[in-house]
Design a protein around this motif. Structure first.
Motif, PDB file in Angstrom:
ATOM      1  N   ILE A  38       0.670  -1.404   0.068  1.00 37.56           N
ATOM      2  CA  ILE A  38       0.273  -0.240   0.042  1.00 37.56           C
ATOM      3  C   ILE A  38       0.655   1.687   0.332  1.00 37.56           C
ATOM      4  N   ARG A  44      -2.090  -5.415   2.105  1.00 35.61           N
ATOM      5  CA  ARG A  44      -2.789  -5.588   2.418  1.00 35.61           C
ATOM      6  C   ARG A  44      -2.389  -6.913   1.789  1.00 35.61           C
ATOM      7  N   SER A 137      -7.335  -0.659   3.857  1.00 36.05           N
ATOM      8  CA  SER A 137      -6.475   0.309   3.830  1.00 36.05           C
ATOM      9  C   SER A 137      -7.025   1.840   3.080  1.00 36.05           C
ATOM     10  N   TYR A 140      -6.120   4.079   5.800  1.00 37.26           N
ATOM     11  CA  TYR A 140      -4.971   3.904   6.430  1.00 37.26           C
ATOM     12  C   TYR A 140      -4.915   5.016   5.432  1.00 37.26           C
ATOM     13  N   GLN A 154      -8.224   2.207  -3.543  1.00 40.42           N
ATOM     14  CA  GLN A 154      -7.658   0.271  -3.055  1.00 40.42           C
ATOM     15  C   GLN A 154      -9.210  -0.567  -2.503  1.00 40.42           C
TER      16      GLN A 154
END
Length: 222
Positions: A38, A44, A137, A140, A154
């Motif tokens: 990522i 991930r 993700s 994040y 994502q």
């Protein structure tokens, strides 16, 4: 003592077998467990088997594994990852998310707190690495790396296997709701979550039909 050790060994061997066959581990082997980078400090994937996890830790220096499936005990293959993390000296965190329901406000806040407190590099995984791992993700990248929400990318079919035409598309609607609102009225994401976001309104957008049946019944996304 030997009988107890033999019993434990048999239990973990069975857990490994269930992870491979019952939990579709053999399918994830086809696409390298849907493992992706990522950022420089986050990755991930789908549910890792012990050899996978050992490889990730060795190659990428993983310090924290975040399991997004939530349930332990009844699914020993999740406990298997936690046990492997202990053996490798890696922190294991269990954080339940859904692939087909809008995340409630409190869970978004909890995700933010978790992202702020864990040690990196980190691995985020769900079952298939397509939906919950995609949303986590996204959070994040936006909250920790400052990537604009509409550029996180994502939640995609390629290369992650996310299917927006099924009930898992509710995750796309969640992200797109914020993007659309912030384009009309600029607002930071967490303020939007607290003051504007309505999870119940998104439930009306849940699709049905063949793709939802396929994702729920065949792929068994959670």
């Amino acid at each position: 003592m030997k009988t107890e050790e033999t019993s434990k060994s048999a239990f973990w061997s069975l857990a490994h077998a269930r992870a491979f066959f019952v939990d579709h581990g053999f399918l994830r082997k086809v696409n390298n467990n849907n493992f992706h980078r990522i950022s420089h400090r986050a990755f991930r994937s789908g549910q890792p088997l012990p050899p996978d996890l050992k490889k990730y830790v060795s190659r990428h220096g993983i310090r924290t594994v975040v399991c997004l499936r939530g349930t332990k005990g009844s699914r020993p293959y999740i406990d298997l990852v936690e046990r492997m993390c202990g053996d490798l000296g890696v922190t294991f965190r269990n954080f339940k998310m859904s692939s087909h329901k809008p995340p409630p406000r409190w869970r978004i806040h909890a995700a933010k707190e978790l992202l702020e407190e864990i040690e990196y590099p980190a691995l985020f995984h769900c079952k298939s690495g397509a939906d919950r791992a995609g949303l986590f993700s996204t959070l994040y990248l936006h909250l920790m790396e400052g990537v604009p929400m509409d550029r996180t990318r994502q939640l995609r079919f390629w290369p992650y296997g996310h299917i927006r035409q099924a009930r898992t598309g509710i995750l796309d609607h969640f992200v797109e709701s914020y993007v659309a609102y912030s384009q009309r009225e600029p607002m930071d994401f967490m303020t939007w979550v607290d003051e504007v976001y309505d999870p119940d309104a998104l439930k009306d957008l849940e699709p049905a039909g063949f793709m939802s049946w396929f994702v729920d019944r065949v792929l068994r996304r959670e």
